[in-house]
Design a protein around this motif. Structure first.
Motif, PDB file in Angstrom:
ATOM      1  N   ASP A 253       0.821  -1.072  -0.007  1.00 29.09           N
ATOM      2  CA  ASP A 253      -0.066   0.175   0.146  1.00 29.09           C
ATOM      3  C   ASP A 253       0.782   1.311   0.012  1.00 29.09           C
ATOM      4  O   ASP A 253       0.201   2.357   0.166  1.00 29.09           O
ATOM      5  N   GLY A 254       2.096   1.082  -0.341  1.00 27.69           N
ATOM      6  CA  GLY A 254       3.064   2.412  -0.734  1.00 27.69           C
ATOM      7  C   GLY A 254       2.466   2.859  -1.862  1.00 27.69           C
ATOM      8  O   GLY A 254       2.066   2.617  -2.859  1.00 27.69           O
ATOM      9  N   GLN A 255       3.254   4.253  -2.262  1.00 23.55           N
ATOM     10  CA  GLN A 255       3.174   4.608  -3.517  1.00 23.55           C
ATOM     11  C   GLN A 255       4.489   4.879  -4.183  1.00 23.55           C
ATOM     12  O   GLN A 255       5.637   4.904  -3.526  1.00 23.55           O
ATOM     13  N   TYR A 390       3.871   9.081   6.997  1.00 23.72           N
ATOM     14  CA  TYR A 390       3.336   7.714   6.581  1.00 23.72           C
ATOM     15  C   TYR A 390       4.534   7.015   6.419  1.00 23.72           C
ATOM     16  O   TYR A 390       4.205   5.846   6.679  1.00 23.72           O
ATOM     17  N   ASP A 391       5.794   7.418   6.068  1.00 25.56           N
ATOM     18  CA  ASP A 391       6.836   6.238   5.854  1.00 25.56           C
ATOM     19  C   ASP A 391       7.671   6.561   6.829  1.00 25.56           C
ATOM     20  O   ASP A 391       8.254   7.477   7.151  1.00 25.56           O
ATOM     21  N   ASP A 392       8.803   5.412   7.156  1.00 28.94           N
ATOM     22  CA  ASP A 392       9.583   5.425   8.075  1.00 28.94           C
ATOM     23  C   ASP A 392      10.889   5.709   7.372  1.00 28.94           C
ATOM     24  O   ASP A 392      11.737   6.269   7.969  1.00 28.94           O
ATOM     25  N   THR A 393      10.934   5.286   6.051  1.00 29.38           N
ATOM     26  CA  THR A 393      12.139   5.542   5.344  1.00 29.38           C
ATOM     27  C   THR A 393      11.502   5.694   3.928  1.00 29.38           C
ATOM     28  O   THR A 393      10.571   5.333   3.413  1.00 29.38           O
ATOM     29  N   GLY A 394      12.278   6.813   3.129  1.00 27.15           N
ATOM     30  CA  GLY A 394      12.126   6.631   1.725  1.00 27.15           C
ATOM     31  C   GLY A 394      13.081   5.854   0.712  1.00 27.15           C
ATOM     32  O   GLY A 394      14.086   5.938   1.272  1.00 27.15           O
ATOM     33  N   TYR A 395      12.636   5.391  -0.195  1.00 33.42           N
ATOM     34  CA  TYR A 395      13.498   4.494  -1.059  1.00 33.42           C
ATOM     35  C   TYR A 395      13.729   5.182  -2.512  1.00 33.42           C
ATOM     36  O   TYR A 395      12.663   5.499  -3.274  1.00 33.42           O
ATOM     37  N   ALA A 396      15.046   5.265  -2.874  1.00 37.60           N
ATOM     38  CA  ALA A 396      15.127   5.758  -4.244  1.00 37.60           C
ATOM     39  C   ALA A 396      16.190   5.537  -5.016  1.00 37.60           C
ATOM     40  O   ALA A 396      17.212   4.770  -4.513  1.00 37.60           O
TER      41      ALA A 396
END
Length: 790
Positions: A253-255, A390-396
């Motif tokens: 359910d992430g974006q 919403y998120d604990d970590t962002g992924y890039a």
């Protein structure tokens, strides 16, 4: 630099700026914003803030703006992209609701000097601010010297190859013209001290906020793919790689936000991703949401309407404003989980996602061919990873060819020092300063250079700026180059002044090699043709890097046949687009690049017209004006004069031409019913006929011109050109048997010219009066009179 306490203090907006609390979309300043408040509100120094993407820098700009207008001053906000100026206009309706005026000044809109002068907040791009400051001593742009605070959004654009030098010289010029307070905002950059040094911001008002201030920690890395021989297949290899990376986040359910290189790619990637998600059985979409289904039906883009119901969308500058707004809102609400976009979204709209993937690190530029995405764009896009709250970590991730992976890993690890780009275009910017009169001699040049970021970086990283060497010698060498090419004059005391060539180059924002070529054409323009005008523009430096693919070369050949064979493939492609565009028949294979090329060509045609007007004459300038109008409107030579009528563009001109109206005079002389029968409404017909009557209409009076003259006799006569309608500037020229006798440029009223009738060797004398309008796409008025010699 200012120290940053570990305190989590977040101050209420109503406590800090009570009268502006409604201008902010939140109630409390975050920790980063709070730490900058004393510098912004209690001091008058310039301020530099470097902070991670999405950490809240816009609010710092709004605090600076609020403090400026509270004190009765005017604030200027310099936004990096034109699309963002329009966005700020919408966002800052909050200031309008408090009774303050926000006015956007862009090249797209007609300037209203009165509104600009009265505005509390002005919004511009660097290019428009540069143009405005160049014209600061004209009545239309005098408002630009009344700026009290200048907020630079994304000051790290100094390092942009195309736009960095423009931003640099504009800020330096502002500081010399009116010395406003500068508030410079930037994404994280290692050498923030250099920017602070350039702007004279003391340590107490220079802030470098590290990753600990990022709302969501970022996990960034590079993923590779195996590069093949087929560029089209490579796109899909990278797309499947991107889908592998986003799939686990979508299932949770992430974006995800995937950046691709072009508008068309956003659409194609979204289509393919929808199929792939079905294939992989990833549960997504909101087809059961009745209200969302109804809302989606309002989208004007058919492909987008189908896509959003599956939780997948695309976003690019070509979408309607309403469609873009809906996509952005639905993404924020979580109804869209996977969004494909061009890089524009990274600079403007605050749309964070748990996962960000850069699928394409290269893109096709119509003017440059295939180019690398700039490091600034890459970092800006990656910085969108992580949704606060919403998120604990962002992924890039960057998806790169194996051969380039290390380059991007170094960028992610070390960041990017901000460099000056001024040296790459020093001659052009120096010429502009001299043309404005802000530089009078060599010492002024040195003083000017000392105000630039270039000077600062050359001092802090001399090994990278070795070409600067001795600044005095560098400046002297640059001046000598401008003298040798005719842009400036320099006397024995090293005083400098702009020539007409230098002033025109500055006025029209031209590369100096292009300005020189335009002047050379004008000075040799005995019998100018529309073909020569198109070739001159096609070979301009702005189109140096245009490339022609194989399928395009076939289309170019179909348009040109044997014409233009001496041109290189890129300029020949431009030439073909312009020539076919004059009749509105651009081949489909050339249309993808045609819009950008045409917009640049129209600017260059307007400049060439001015060069011809100055160095050749009104008839040559008029020819260029008619070519310009044909390229803009896609009309035949016989119909283009109709566009001189206010309110007549390509559509109405074609309607009138089809009905047999060829000139504005035909429109004026017609019965209203004839115009309505041609396809115009009665109200439009009335307005157009009225506007056509505002154009000039001349009568040539030959006086007592003789019908015959004896051989050996002579008679001095007068020819009068009388304008019986609207005023305009014109060139009036009289020739006899093709030889010019007399000519004048004037604002048409009534002009009388002396003409000698000499009985020489010729059996007949043909006198020709020509009236040409350098600024209107009207055919020249020509009348003749013959005199027999007996």
């Amino acid at each position: 630099m200012a120290s940053h306490a570990d305190s989590e203090t977040e101050l209420p907006v109503s406590e800090v700026l009570p009268e502006f609390a409604d201008a902010f979309p939140f109630e409390r300043f975050n920790r980063m914003q709070t730490e900058t408040l004393p510098a912004l509100l209690e001091r008058s120094d310039n301020v530099v803030v470097s902070a991670p993407t999405a950490s809240g820098k816009t609010a710092i700009a709004e605090v600076a703006i609020s403090e400026t207008i509270r004190a009765g001053g005017t604030a200027l906000f310099i936004a990096p992209l034109r699309a963002l100026t329009n966005e700020k206009e919408r966002e800052w309706e909050r200031f309008e609701e408090l009774g303050y005026s926000v006015y956007v000044v862009t090249g797209e809109r007609d300037l209203n000097p009165r509104r600009a002068e009265r505005a509390d907040v002005l919004v511009m791009t660097p290019e428009k601010a540069d143009s405005a400051t160049r014209k600061h001593d004209t009545p239309r742009y005098s408002f630009i010297t009344d700026i009290d605070t200048c907020v630079i959004d994304e000051v790290h654009l100094l390092d942009s190859e195309r736009r960095g030098s423009v931003l640099e010289v504009t800020i330096s010029r502002f500081r010399r013209l009116c010395d406003p307070r500068i508030v410079a905002l930037s994404a994280t950059m290692p050498n923030v001290e250099d920017v602070a040094d350039w702007l004279d911001a003391p340590p107490e008002t220079t802030f470098e906020f590290g990753e600990s201030y990022r709302p969501v920690p970022l996990n960034a890395d590079v993923k590779t793919y195996t590069h093949g021989d087929n560029a089209f297949a490579d796109k899909y290899r990278r797309l499947y790689r991107a889908m592998d990376l986003v799939e686990p986040h979508l299932e949770d359910d992430g974006q995800a936000l995937v950046f691709v290189s072009s508008r068309q790619d956003t659409v194609q990637a979204a289509k393919k991703a929808r199929d792939e998600l079905v294939e992989r059985d990833v549960p997504m979409g909101a087809r059961g949401d009745y209200d969302f289904h109804n809302d989606a039906a309002e989208l004007s883009n058919d492909t987008l309407r189908q896509s959003v119901l599956d939780g997948v969308a695309f976003h690019h500058a070509g979408l309607s404003r309403d469609d873009k707004n809906r996509v952005e809102r639905w993404f924020r609400e979580g109804k869209i989980q996977l969004l494909f976009s061009t890089s524009t979204l990274a600079w403007g709209v605050n749309l964070p996602a748990r996962c960000v993937v850069i699928r394409d690190t290269k893109y096709h530029d119509p003017l440059e061919g295939e180019v690398d995405m700039s490091p600034l764009d890459v970092l800006q896009m990656l910085g969108r990873a992580g949704r606060p709250g919403y998120d604990d970590t962002g992924y890039a991730w960057v998806i790169a060819d194996r051969g380039e992976a290390d380059k991007y890993r170094r960028l992610l690890r070390d960041g990017k020092d901000i460099e000056s780009r001024l040296a790459e275009d020093l001659e052009s910017h120096l010429n502009a300063e001299i043309a404005m009169g802000t530089i009078d001699d060599l010492e002024d040049v040195l003083s000017w250079l000392e105000t630039t970021f270039y000077h600062v970086r050359a001092g802090s990283a001399p090994e990278q700026y070795a070409s600067a060497g001795d600044f005095r010698e560098h400046a002297s060498r640059t001046l000598r180059g401008l003298v040798d090419r005719g842009f400036i004059e320099m006397d024995a005391d090293l005083s400098v002044d702009a020539t007409a060539l230098g002033r025109l180059a500055s006025k029209f924002y031209l590369r100096l090699d292009t300005a020189r070529s335009f002047a050379d054409l004008a000075e040799a323009a005995d019998e100018l043709t529309d073909d020569a005008v198109l070739r001159a523009v096609a070979q301009a430096g702005a189109f140096d890097s245009v490339s022609a693919r194989q399928d395009e070369e076939d289309a170019v050949e179909a348009v040109l046949g044997g014409r233009g064979e001496s041109l290189d493939p890129g300029p020949r492609k431009v030439y073909a687009i312009l020539r076919s565009g004059m009749n509105g028949t651009v081949p489909s294979e050339l249309k993808s690049d045609a819009w950008v090329i045409r917009q640049n060509a129209l600017r260059l045609l307007a400049a060439l017209r001015a060069f011809l007007d100055r160095f050749a004459g009104a008839r040559e300038a008029n020819l260029a004006r008619r070519v310009e109008a044909r390229v803009e409107h896609g009309l035949s030579e016989g119909a283009v004069g109709l566009t001189a009528i206010d309110g007549v563009g390509s559509g109405r001109a074609k309607t009138l031409a089809t009905a047999g109206f060829a000139t504005p005079t035909d429109v004026v002389d017609a019965d209203r019913d004839e115009l309505v029968a041609a396809g115009l409404s009665d109200g439009v017909a009335e307005r157009i006929q009225e506007h056509a009557g505002d154009l000039p209409r001349v009568v040539v009076e030959w006086g007592s011109f003789p019908e015959t003259i004896a051989r050996g006799d002579n008679s001095m006569q007068e020819v009068t050109v009388r304008n019986v309608a609207g005023g305009a500037r014109a060139g009036v020229r009289v020739t006899v048997n093709g030889v010019e006798m007399t000519a004048t440029d004037c604002y048409l009223g009534e002009t009388t010219l002396p003409v000698g009738v000499f009985g020489g060797d010729a059996d007949e004398l043909t006198f020709r009066v020509e009236v040409a309008y350098p600024e209107l796409p009207l055919e020249p008025v020509v009348e003749t009179r013959s005199v027999s010699v007996s």
